[in-house]
Design a protein around this motif. Structure first.
Motif, PDB file in Angstrom:
ATOM      1  N   ARG A  35       0.842  -1.203   0.000  1.00  0.00           N
ATOM      2  CA  ARG A  35       0.000   0.000   0.000  1.00  0.00           C
ATOM      3  C   ARG A  35       0.877   1.252   0.000  1.00  0.00           C
ATOM      4  O   ARG A  35       0.559   2.243  -0.652  1.00  0.00           O
ATOM      5  CB  ARG A  35      -0.931  -0.020   1.216  1.00  0.00           C
ATOM      6  N   ALA A  36       1.984   1.186   0.724  1.00  0.00           N
ATOM      7  CA  ALA A  36       2.892   2.341   0.760  1.00  0.00           C
ATOM      8  C   ALA A  36       3.460   2.615  -0.630  1.00  0.00           C
ATOM      9  O   ALA A  36       3.490   3.753  -1.094  1.00  0.00           O
ATOM     10  CB  ALA A  36       4.022   2.085   1.755  1.00  0.00           C
ATOM     11  N   ASP A  66       1.030   4.181  -2.820  1.00  0.00           N
ATOM     12  CA  ASP A  66       0.877   5.599  -2.474  1.00  0.00           C
ATOM     13  C   ASP A  66       1.976   6.447  -3.099  1.00  0.00           C
ATOM     14  O   ASP A  66       1.707   7.482  -3.696  1.00  0.00           O
ATOM     15  CB  ASP A  66       0.985   5.783  -0.956  1.00  0.00           C
ATOM     16  N   ASN A  67       3.221   6.038  -2.904  1.00  0.00           N
ATOM     17  CA  ASN A  67       4.345   6.870  -3.329  1.00  0.00           C
ATOM     18  C   ASN A  67       5.603   6.018  -3.453  1.00  0.00           C
ATOM     19  O   ASN A  67       6.266   5.702  -2.476  1.00  0.00           O
ATOM     20  CB  ASN A  67       4.556   7.994  -2.302  1.00  0.00           C
ATOM     21  N   LEU A  98       9.020   7.714  -2.309  1.00  0.00           N
ATOM     22  CA  LEU A  98       9.136   7.787  -0.859  1.00  0.00           C
ATOM     23  C   LEU A  98       9.434   6.399  -0.291  1.00  0.00           C
ATOM     24  O   LEU A  98      10.222   6.259   0.649  1.00  0.00           O
ATOM     25  CB  LEU A  98       7.851   8.360  -0.251  1.00  0.00           C
ATOM     26  N   VAL A 105       4.779  11.729   3.356  1.00  0.00           N
ATOM     27  CA  VAL A 105       4.104  10.660   4.103  1.00  0.00           C
ATOM     28  C   VAL A 105       3.341   9.781   3.113  1.00  0.00           C
ATOM     29  O   VAL A 105       3.092  10.183   1.982  1.00  0.00           O
ATOM     30  CB  VAL A 105       3.101  11.204   5.162  1.00  0.00           C
ATOM     31  N   PHE A 106       3.005   8.569   3.555  1.00  0.00           N
ATOM     32  CA  PHE A 106       2.138   7.711   2.739  1.00  0.00           C
ATOM     33  C   PHE A 106       0.699   8.035   3.141  1.00  0.00           C
ATOM     34  O   PHE A 106       0.248   7.620   4.211  1.00  0.00           O
ATOM     35  CB  PHE A 106       2.450   6.236   3.000  1.00  0.00           C
ATOM     36  N   PRO A 107      -0.037   8.781   2.290  1.00  0.00           N
ATOM     37  CA  PRO A 107      -1.322   9.335   2.730  1.00  0.00           C
ATOM     38  C   PRO A 107      -2.376   8.291   3.098  1.00  0.00           C
ATOM     39  O   PRO A 107      -3.172   8.521   4.007  1.00  0.00           O
ATOM     40  CB  PRO A 107      -1.773  10.181   1.536  1.00  0.00           C
ATOM     41  N   SER A 108      -2.393   7.145   2.430  1.00  0.00           N
ATOM     42  CA  SER A 108      -3.467   6.198   2.718  1.00  0.00           C
ATOM     43  C   SER A 108      -3.131   5.282   3.895  1.00  0.00           C
ATOM     44  O   SER A 108      -3.987   4.563   4.396  1.00  0.00           O
ATOM     45  CB  SER A 108      -3.825   5.387   1.464  1.00  0.00           C
ATOM     46  N   LEU A 109      -1.884   5.331   4.337  1.00  0.00           N
ATOM     47  CA  LEU A 109      -1.507   4.521   5.496  1.00  0.00           C
ATOM     48  C   LEU A 109      -1.775   5.301   6.784  1.00  0.00           C
ATOM     49  O   LEU A 109      -1.716   6.527   6.790  1.00  0.00           O
ATOM     50  CB  LEU A 109      -0.020   4.146   5.428  1.00  0.00           C
TER      51      LEU A 109
END
Lengths: 287, 234
Positions: free
Chosen positions: A168-169, A172-173, A176, B89-93
């Motif tokens: 999931r991370a 997201d990005n 990062l 930051v990882f927004p969905s986490l």
């Protein structure tokens, strides 16, 4: 009324199969940022892998199922190592076309090994159960239960394991994730494993519902894509809603149109939803 | 031995160089800031140190070992963390998941470090189950710094950690950086607010046009009329 309910049941079964394919496709897209056109053919490969155990070794289908899932995962990882890994930093369109080629190769390979004719896991006719005047095949119940279990397992994996969280991370990005120290290549390998296993599961259920045929997965690619896009591509949870919507809509449409237009209905529905909600039912990424 | 040594690096994103021989160093335990006008290459230096911008010439040493052009995933294992200015930051986490991702490469039990980060940034503890994307700017910055702390780095690089934050939150972030520094973690920071940053840091560098021009203690740089002129005149 009973006819509508009957078609609804068919729709739910088809929808659950599409869901399984779409969830994997969406997961892969979220992390690898390309549309895997070989996904349908990965379904086909999974279905035929199960056939090896069922017809070749005489195993019951429930024993062959996990083996075929593992096989699907291995095939997906192998393709990634040999091909996609080298193309990691190239433009998405190159990956997309490559996956198109992979699909073609897998399809031809299946046809080369098993031939173009239709096959089944277990010969003979299954008599449907009669429940409140509805005809339900035992296989349909197995498919539905199987999909529910797999989706729950996937959910638990994504929410509670380190690897699931890393997926999931990365979705997201990606940049990062890299600078945070997440081992992105390992996460990508796991993503292919999951995508391949889910595709194999979808293929086996599809073969149980219909028959094994080298083009079975390829023919499912459009509805699977429609479902993934509808749910917001890159969002595995949205793909569940997308899959059920497409499956039910396709079967329901047979009440009004010839079944030949099923895929067209799925696409028309996708277009309508995208006009109303451009990022999908649950607001996936717009990139 | 310096913790970080940047010796005359040249480089950029391909095409023309952005960095034209940057020199800087960070000693163990120091807070060092880089100030300078927009486009001076401040952020680019950090990215170059962290392997995100190719270095064409020059050397970067971390604890005496060469890290020039290493991949960031390797540098982070050597004990350096980097917090980018945006999308950090990882927004969905959730907050907690973000911090866990910071500890991804740790195979030991990191619950103590997690508790420690919550101690440094108490608001994060209350919001640990919230998606990071829904937090305020200041809280997000705390998550980003907290995540970088999960590996207990020796050097933490922050790219404009206070950009766009309200004055009270800026105070809080600076205060926390001091707290973390007291634990023995060194900082290299890029700051837009030059006066504030220089009065806070041990040492500072003024960068213009891809070069480090002045190096001195914070107060001395502040008192240097040439620095202020260069900074403002850019």
């Amino acid at each position: 009324m009973i006819e509508i309910l009957q078609v609804l049941i068919f729709g739910i079964v088809l929808g659950s199969i599409i869901t399984l394919g779409a969830v994997g496709l969406s997961l892969l897209f979220g992390i690898l940022r390309f549309a895997n056109f070989a996904h349908g053919d990965m379904m086909t490969v999974g279905a035929y892998l199960a056939l090896v155990f069922v017809a070749g070794l005489g195993w019951p289908i429930y024993a062959a199922f996990p083996m075929a899932l593992a096989g699907g995962a291995v095939v997906a990882i192998a393709i990634d190592r040999v091909l996609y890994k080298r193309l990691r930093r190239t433009a998405p369109v190159i990956l997309l076309i490559s996956s198109f080629g992979v699909g073609l190769m897998l399809r031809s390979l299946v046809q080369f090994i098993w031939g173009p004719q239709s096959l089944v896991y277990e010969p003979g006719i299954q008599f449907p159960l009669e429940i409140f005047g509805l005809r339900i095949k035992p296989d349909h119940l197995v498919i539905l239960a199987g999909v529910i279990i797999l989706v729950i397992l996937l959910h638990l994996f994504l929410q509670y394991t380190k690897m699931g969280k890393a997926m999931r991370a990365m979705s997201d990005n990606m940049d990062l994730a890299e600078i945070t120290g997440i081992e992105t290549e390992r996460v990508i390998m796991w993503t292919w494993a999951l995508g391949g296993a889910l595709a194999a599961g979808a293929g086996i259920f599809l073969a149980m519902d219909t028959r094994l045929q080298p083009f079975m997965g390829w023919n499912m690619l459009l509805p699977v894509f429609a479902a993934a896009i509808m749910g917001g591509i890159g969002k595995p949870y949205g793909a569940i809603a997308g899959g059920m919507t497409v499956g039910i809509a396709e079967e329901m449409s047979t009440l009004f149109f010839s079944p030949a237009y099923k895929s067209a209905v799925a696409f028309a529905l996708m277009v309508i939803i995208l006009i109303v909600r451009p990022t999908g039912l649950f607001g996936g990424r717009s990139r | 031995m310096s913790l970080l040594e940047v010796n005359g690096i040249y480089g950029g994103y391909g095409g023309a160089d952005i960095l034209h021989g940057v020199e800087l160093r960070v000693e163990p335990g120091e807070i060092v800031v880089i100030i300078g006008p927009n486009g001076a290459g401040k952020s680019t230096v950090m990215k170059a140190i962290f392997g995100l911008v190719p270095v064409r010439e020059g050397r970067i040493l971390f604890s005496g070992e060469e890290i020039t052009n290493l991949r960031s995933s390797i540098i982070v294992r050597r004990g350096m963390s980097y917090v980018p200015q945006e999308y950090n930051v990882f927004p969905s986490l959730t907050v907690k998941e973000n911090l866990e991702m910071g500890a991804f490469i740790r195979t030991d039990d990191f619950s103590e470090q997690l508790a420690h980060v919550f101690e440094i940034f108490p608001p994060l503890k209350d919001k640990r189950r919230q998606a990071a994307g829904l937090l305020s700017g200041g809280e997000r910055q705390m998550v980003a710094i907290g995540r970088a702390l999960m590996l207990t780095p020796r050097l933490l690089m922050l790219d404009e950690p206070t950009a766009g934050l309200s004055p009270q939150v800026v105070d809080l972030i600076f205060e926390r950086i001091r707290t973390i520094n007291d634990l023995g973690i060194s900082f290299l920071m890029v700051e837009q607010n030059a006066k504030r940053a220089l009065s806070f840091a041990h040492r500072g560098y003024l960068m213009t046009m891809g070069r480090s021009r002045f190096e001195d203690t914070g107060p001395n740089l502040l008192a240097n009329p040439d620095v202020m002129e260069m900074f403002l005149g850019g």
